[in-house]
Design a protein around this motif. Structure first.
Motif, PDB file in Angstrom:
ATOM      1  N   LEU A 207       0.845  -1.211   0.000  1.00 57.05           N
ATOM      2  CA  LEU A 207       0.000   0.000   0.000  1.00 57.05           C
ATOM      3  C   LEU A 207       0.869   1.245   0.000  1.00 57.05           C
ATOM      4  O   LEU A 207       0.611   2.211  -0.720  1.00 57.05           O
ATOM      5  CB  LEU A 207      -0.901   0.014   1.243  1.00 57.05           C
ATOM      6  N   GLU A 209       4.231   1.543  -0.770  1.00 59.52           N
ATOM      7  CA  GLU A 209       5.196   1.720  -1.869  1.00 59.52           C
ATOM      8  C   GLU A 209       4.533   1.934  -3.220  1.00 59.52           C
ATOM      9  O   GLU A 209       5.028   2.684  -4.041  1.00 59.52           O
ATOM     10  CB  GLU A 209       6.159   0.530  -1.909  1.00 59.52           C
ATOM     11  N   THR A 210       3.403   1.253  -3.474  1.00 53.98           N
ATOM     12  CA  THR A 210       2.782   1.398  -4.797  1.00 53.98           C
ATOM     13  C   THR A 210       1.889   2.632  -4.876  1.00 53.98           C
ATOM     14  O   THR A 210       1.597   3.114  -5.961  1.00 53.98           O
ATOM     15  CB  THR A 210       1.912   0.173  -5.150  1.00 53.98           C
ATOM     16  N   GLN A 211       1.403   3.103  -3.695  1.00 48.72           N
ATOM     17  CA  GLN A 211       0.465   4.233  -3.649  1.00 48.72           C
ATOM     18  C   GLN A 211      -0.842   3.916  -4.383  1.00 48.72           C
ATOM     19  O   GLN A 211      -1.611   4.811  -4.725  1.00 48.72           O
ATOM     20  CB  GLN A 211       1.086   5.502  -4.279  1.00 48.72           C
ATOM     21  N   GLU A 212      -1.087   2.646  -4.653  1.00 43.58           N
ATOM     22  CA  GLU A 212      -2.303   2.253  -5.372  1.00 43.58           C
ATOM     23  C   GLU A 212      -3.522   2.302  -4.455  1.00 43.58           C
ATOM     24  O   GLU A 212      -3.411   2.189  -3.232  1.00 43.58           O
ATOM     25  CB  GLU A 212      -2.157   0.801  -5.882  1.00 43.58           C
ATOM     26  N   HIS A 213      -4.688   2.409  -5.080  1.00 43.54           N
ATOM     27  CA  HIS A 213      -5.936   2.288  -4.323  1.00 43.54           C
ATOM     28  C   HIS A 213      -6.014   0.846  -3.779  1.00 43.54           C
ATOM     29  O   HIS A 213      -5.678  -0.105  -4.501  1.00 43.54           O
ATOM     30  CB  HIS A 213      -7.114   2.559  -5.258  1.00 43.54           C
ATOM     31  N   ILE A 216      -7.543  -1.814  -6.069  1.00 48.47           N
ATOM     32  CA  ILE A 216      -6.736  -2.320  -7.201  1.00 48.47           C
ATOM     33  C   ILE A 216      -5.828  -3.447  -6.723  1.00 48.47           C
ATOM     34  O   ILE A 216      -5.700  -4.488  -7.362  1.00 48.47           O
ATOM     35  CB  ILE A 216      -5.856  -1.176  -7.790  1.00 48.47           C
ATOM     36  N   LEU A 217      -5.187  -3.209  -5.566  1.00 43.55           N
ATOM     37  CA  LEU A 217      -4.289  -4.246  -5.028  1.00 43.55           C
ATOM     38  C   LEU A 217      -5.088  -5.491  -4.662  1.00 43.55           C
ATOM     39  O   LEU A 217      -4.623  -6.621  -4.863  1.00 43.55           O
ATOM     40  CB  LEU A 217      -3.534  -3.713  -3.802  1.00 43.55           C
ATOM     41  N   ARG A 218      -6.308  -5.275  -4.152  1.00 44.94           N
ATOM     42  CA  ARG A 218      -7.144  -6.420  -3.772  1.00 44.94           C
ATOM     43  C   ARG A 218      -7.535  -7.226  -5.016  1.00 44.94           C
ATOM     44  O   ARG A 218      -7.465  -8.457  -5.023  1.00 44.94           O
ATOM     45  CB  ARG A 218      -8.392  -5.927  -3.042  1.00 44.94           C
ATOM     46  N   ASP A 219      -7.923  -6.526  -6.089  1.00 47.91           N
ATOM     47  CA  ASP A 219      -8.350  -7.225  -7.314  1.00 47.91           C
ATOM     48  C   ASP A 219      -7.264  -8.159  -7.851  1.00 47.91           C
ATOM     49  O   ASP A 219      -7.568  -9.207  -8.438  1.00 47.91           O
ATOM     50  CB  ASP A 219      -8.722  -6.211  -8.409  1.00 47.91           C
ATOM     51  N   ALA A 220      -6.007  -7.773  -7.623  1.00 47.92           N
ATOM     52  CA  ALA A 220      -4.906  -8.604  -8.132  1.00 47.92           C
ATOM     53  C   ALA A 220      -4.828  -9.949  -7.412  1.00 47.92           C
ATOM     54  O   ALA A 220      -4.173 -10.877  -7.877  1.00 47.92           O
ATOM     55  CB  ALA A 220      -3.579  -7.851  -7.977  1.00 47.92           C
TER      56      ALA A 220
END
Ligand SMILES: NC(=O)C1=CN([C@@H]2O[C@H](COP(=O)(O)OP(=O)(O)OC[C@H]3O[C@@H](n4cnc5c(N)ncnc54)[C@H](O)[C@@H]3O)[C@@H](O)[C@H]2O)C=CC1
Ligand SMILES: O=C(O)[C@@H]1CCC=N1
Length: 259
Positions: A207, A209-213, A216-220
């Motif tokens: 969370l 380091e990627t700064q992603e929502h 999005i990380l969950r969907d992966a």
């Protein structure tokens, strides 16, 4: 010039701040003074910091951190107020406003700030909110050594108390529930613990380091028709988002009514 720092109340939070400061090399403070009514709390620090009375602490320290329970803050501040001229007074207490503190005899020549830390400050991984003041830089130098610092208007302090001040406890509960759930399925407890700890660290680091929502990380992770979807469905059906929303609301309301 590094400031001398004093902590009044070396319990869970004051102790975590003290340990965090003492671990840091080079030290962000000139000297650390500690005061606690309970001498037992001072014992672990005897070699590295100076245990003193609150009276002496206030004389010697440039920055005085009050870390007693919220209902005791008034008594402590009223007692030390006459000696605070030219000092910086920091309160880490939940729910004790700057307006209240101003009514307790603190001299005008004392900068008063609120700080909301959390216990991972002990290992330099805290989240520390500080009310903005004339001494932002000096305080950032001290508290940066305990984790991530944000300057935050006081009107958000009950929010941040509910979120990051209390937050480690929510995460520890989630960790315990996951470990126990895995043990229930038959996984050895030591393996379950290791897996949960590293999964929390890994997910948290992703969370950050990627700064992603988070979605999005969950969907992966969620394979269509797979295991994660089956597990997440149970959490959603049982209202996990609402539960956390309610949890934060109750903690926020409690911070508002604490003293
Ligand atoms: N525990 C936590 O995770 C967090 C706590 N806080 C705040 O930190 C403050 C302290 O909380 P904890 O550390 O959990 O409580 P605690 O009970 O563990 O520590 C308070 C310490 O203050 C000492 N004390 C009481 N009266 C005193 C006095 N007159 N002079 C000197 N020492 C005195 C007690 O002996 C105790 O060791 C509270 O105001 C709380 O809202 C803020 C963020 C997180
Ligand atoms: O539970 C409490 O009231 C304190 C404030 C934030 C964390 N612990």
């Amino acid at each position: 010039m590094k400031p001398a720092v004093g902590i009044i109340g070396v319990g869970q939070m004051g102790g975590a701040i003290a340990r965090g400061l003492l671990k840091q090399q080079p030290s962000p403070v000139k000297k650390l003074y500690l005061s606690d009514k309970n001498q037992e709390c001072l014992k672990p620090f005897l070699e590295q910091a100076e245990p003193v009375t609150s009276e002496l602490l206030v004389k010697e320290a440039d920055v005085v951190i009050v870390a007693v329970k919220p209902h005791l803050v008034e008594e402590v501040i009223k007692e030390i107020a006459p000696e605070l001229t030219g000092k910086i007074l920091v309160s880490v207490a939940a729910g004790v406003s700057l307006k209240k503190i101003a009514g307790w005899g603190v001299p005008a020549e004392c900068e008063v700030v609120r700080v909301m830390p959390n216990t991972p400050a002990l290992i330099g991984q805290g989240f520390i909110a500080i009310t903005p003041s004339k001494v932002d830089e000096l305080l950032a130098n001290i508290f940066n050594s305990l984790g991530e610092v944000v300057f935050l208007e006081e009107k958000y302090f009950d929010h941040i108390t509910a979120l990051s001040g209390s937050g480690p406890a929510y995460i520890y509960l989630v960790a315990e529930a996951l470990i126990d759930g895995a043990v229930r399925l038959g996984l050895p407890r030591d393996v379950a613990r290791k897996a949960v700890v590293q999964t929390l660290i890994g997910a948290g680091t992703m969370l950050k380091e990627t700064q992603e929502h988070p979605g999005i990380l969950r969907d992966a992770v969620v394979t269509p028709g797979g295991t994660t979807a089956a597990g997440l469905y149970q959490l959603e059906k049982q209202g996990i988002r609402g539960m956390f929303a309610d949890c934060l609301e109750k903690a926020y309301e409690r911070a508002k009514n604490l003293t």
